[in-house]
Design a protein around this motif. Sequence first.
Motif, PDB file in Angstrom:
ATOM      1  N   ILE A 242       1.000  -1.205   0.098  1.00  0.00           N
ATOM      2  CA  ILE A 242       0.109   0.270  -0.201  1.00  0.00           C
ATOM      3  C   ILE A 242       1.152   1.195  -0.392  1.00  0.00           C
ATOM      4  O   ILE A 242       1.717   1.091   0.086  1.00  0.00           O
ATOM      5  N   GLY A 243       0.762   2.423  -0.812  1.00  0.00           N
ATOM      6  CA  GLY A 243       1.381   3.521  -0.663  1.00  0.00           C
ATOM      7  C   GLY A 243       0.103   4.949  -1.295  1.00  0.00           C
ATOM      8  O   GLY A 243      -0.980   4.724  -2.257  1.00  0.00           O
ATOM      9  N   ALA A 244       0.909   5.709  -0.470  1.00  0.00           N
ATOM     10  CA  ALA A 244      -0.024   6.863  -1.338  1.00  0.00           C
ATOM     11  C   ALA A 244       1.455   8.308  -1.566  1.00  0.00           C
ATOM     12  O   ALA A 244       2.345   8.255  -1.233  1.00  0.00           O
ATOM     13  N   SER A 245       0.876   8.862  -2.219  1.00  0.00           N
ATOM     14  CA  SER A 245       2.369  10.386  -2.519  1.00  0.00           C
ATOM     15  C   SER A 245       1.286  11.655  -2.802  1.00  0.00           C
ATOM     16  O   SER A 245      -0.026  11.844  -3.476  1.00  0.00           O
ATOM     17  N   ALA A 246       1.903  13.012  -2.593  1.00  0.00           N
ATOM     18  CA  ALA A 246       1.265  13.737  -2.972  1.00  0.00           C
ATOM     19  C   ALA A 246       2.468  14.555  -3.455  1.00  0.00           C
ATOM     20  O   ALA A 246       3.673  14.616  -3.076  1.00  0.00           O
ATOM     21  N   ILE A 247       1.952  15.278  -4.753  1.00  0.00           N
ATOM     22  CA  ILE A 247       2.659  16.074  -5.541  1.00  0.00           C
ATOM     23  C   ILE A 247       2.203  17.437  -6.137  1.00  0.00           C
ATOM     24  O   ILE A 247       1.144  17.979  -5.844  1.00  0.00           O
ATOM     25  N   SER A 248       2.929  18.856  -5.570  1.00  0.00           N
ATOM     26  CA  SER A 248       2.757  19.970  -6.189  1.00  0.00           C
ATOM     27  C   SER A 248       3.312  20.457  -7.349  1.00  0.00           C
ATOM     28  O   SER A 248       4.524  20.233  -6.697  1.00  0.00           O
ATOM     29  N   ALA A 249       3.321  20.883  -8.209  1.00  0.00           N
ATOM     30  CA  ALA A 249       3.625  21.254  -9.238  1.00  0.00           C
ATOM     31  C   ALA A 249       3.770  22.685  -9.676  1.00  0.00           C
ATOM     32  O   ALA A 249       2.583  22.536 -10.175  1.00  0.00           O
ATOM     33  N   GLU A 250       4.044  23.536  -9.925  1.00  0.00           N
ATOM     34  CA  GLU A 250       4.093  24.782 -10.940  1.00  0.00           C
ATOM     35  C   GLU A 250       5.396  24.440 -11.576  1.00  0.00           C
ATOM     36  O   GLU A 250       6.578  25.558 -11.443  1.00  0.00           O
ATOM     37  N   SER A 251       4.688  26.190 -12.301  1.00  0.00           N
ATOM     38  CA  SER A 251       5.501  26.759 -13.694  1.00  0.00           C
ATOM     39  C   SER A 251       5.417  27.977 -13.533  1.00  0.00           C
ATOM     40  O   SER A 251       4.131  28.648 -13.711  1.00  0.00           O
ATOM     41  N   SER A 252       6.385  28.598 -14.528  1.00  0.00           N
ATOM     42  CA  SER A 252       6.069  30.158 -14.820  1.00  0.00           C
ATOM     43  C   SER A 252       7.126  30.511 -15.719  1.00  0.00           C
ATOM     44  O   SER A 252       7.692  29.946 -15.799  1.00  0.00           O
ATOM     45  N   GLY A 253       7.102  31.911 -16.607  1.00  0.00           N
ATOM     46  CA  GLY A 253       7.489  32.205 -17.670  1.00  0.00           C
ATOM     47  C   GLY A 253       7.171  32.251 -19.083  1.00  0.00           C
ATOM     48  O   GLY A 253       5.715  31.682 -19.152  1.00  0.00           O
ATOM     49  N   ILE A 254       8.193  32.441 -19.947  1.00  0.00           N
ATOM     50  CA  ILE A 254       7.611  32.310 -21.158  1.00  0.00           C
ATOM     51  C   ILE A 254       8.047  31.800 -22.187  1.00  0.00           C
ATOM     52  O   ILE A 254       9.279  30.891 -22.175  1.00  0.00           O
ATOM     53  N   SER A 255       7.402  30.630 -22.906  1.00  0.00           N
ATOM     54  CA  SER A 255       7.948  29.261 -24.522  1.00  0.00           C
ATOM     55  C   SER A 255       7.473  29.732 -25.184  1.00  0.00           C
ATOM     56  O   SER A 255       6.433  29.573 -25.768  1.00  0.00           O
ATOM     57  N   TYR A 256       7.901  30.544 -25.785  1.00  0.00           N
ATOM     58  CA  TYR A 256       7.905  31.023 -27.681  1.00  0.00           C
ATOM     59  C   TYR A 256       6.737  32.039 -27.715  1.00  0.00           C
ATOM     60  O   TYR A 256       5.922  31.427 -28.675  1.00  0.00           O
ATOM     61  N   GLY A 257       6.180  32.868 -27.074  1.00  0.00           N
ATOM     62  CA  GLY A 257       5.204  33.294 -26.508  1.00  0.00           C
ATOM     63  C   GLY A 257       4.043  33.044 -25.758  1.00  0.00           C
ATOM     64  O   GLY A 257       3.024  34.160 -25.790  1.00  0.00           O
ATOM     65  N   GLN A 258       3.897  31.824 -25.694  1.00  0.00           N
ATOM     66  CA  GLN A 258       3.329  31.227 -24.663  1.00  0.00           C
ATOM     67  C   GLN A 258       3.080  31.205 -23.492  1.00  0.00           C
ATOM     68  O   GLN A 258       4.243  31.122 -22.795  1.00  0.00           O
ATOM     69  N   ASP A 259       2.482  31.307 -22.716  1.00  0.00           N
ATOM     70  CA  ASP A 259       2.710  31.866 -21.316  1.00  0.00           C
ATOM     71  C   ASP A 259       2.617  30.285 -20.206  1.00  0.00           C
ATOM     72  O   ASP A 259       1.706  29.492 -20.935  1.00  0.00           O
TER      73      ASP A 259
END
Length: 264
Positions: A242-259
């Motif tokens: 048995i197991g469990a996990s919690a993940i938090s992910a964040e991104s910021s910035g610009i990629s070829y004009g896309q936020d």
Amino acid sequence: GTLRGRFIVAGQKSDSYLDRYENGRTLFHGILEADIGGSTLLTVGHTREESKSNGAMWGALPLYFSDGSPTRYDVSTNTAADWTYWNSYNETSFAEVVHRFDNDWKLKAGLTHKKITSDTALFYAYGTPDRTTGLGLYSYPSLYDMNNLQDIVDVSASGPFTLGNRKHDLIVGANWSKSKEKEHSYYGSDIGTALPDLATWTGNYPKPAFDDSTRWSSFEDNRQSVYAAARLNLDDPIKLIIGASAISAESSGISYGQDRKRSD
């Protein structure tokens, strides 16, 4: 006997069945292990990989002629111009500490730093050629560079525990990572120049000045997680995991004009 080390150097250079394509690779790797007392092991290491190629293809050969019939190019056909190259470098440094307790539990902590860079001058051929003349393809050259930095931290503890007169196993841990990337693409004014028949082309194409336009990216990704898992010894032939996990992910910035701003 408390300090051990290893150093590795490897190299390879090869041509290809593709016209104008050749590749060279080198690897440098060093690692040290140190026993600290009788229960702690410290490991540090560094690896550098280099890959340098000339005549690297960017994209694939056209699959169909303009009349819908499949192309039949020679296996050696290469869309790359004679000045193209693709160089990449990958460096990884790491340190890890493992401590073993008297009750068979183990505590492990690791830190990894990576640097990935690439420098390329590439040539893409696009379009649909005519079956009779081979004409109908056009040029798309570009300079491209990328720099990526990554930091990763991981801490975990694992070991046995007793429950219901049976011995079980448990692991708990947490990790954190951050990645920063910057990219640039440079273009010339000659995009869309008509190309000769690929079947007879030798890669002869004037190298552009790449001074017409520039596109770029600059973004950062962050990730944190915690996890736990147990292997329960229900009976001699039966185990339950048995197991469990919690993940938090964040991104910021610009990629070829896309936020790229995002949080999950």
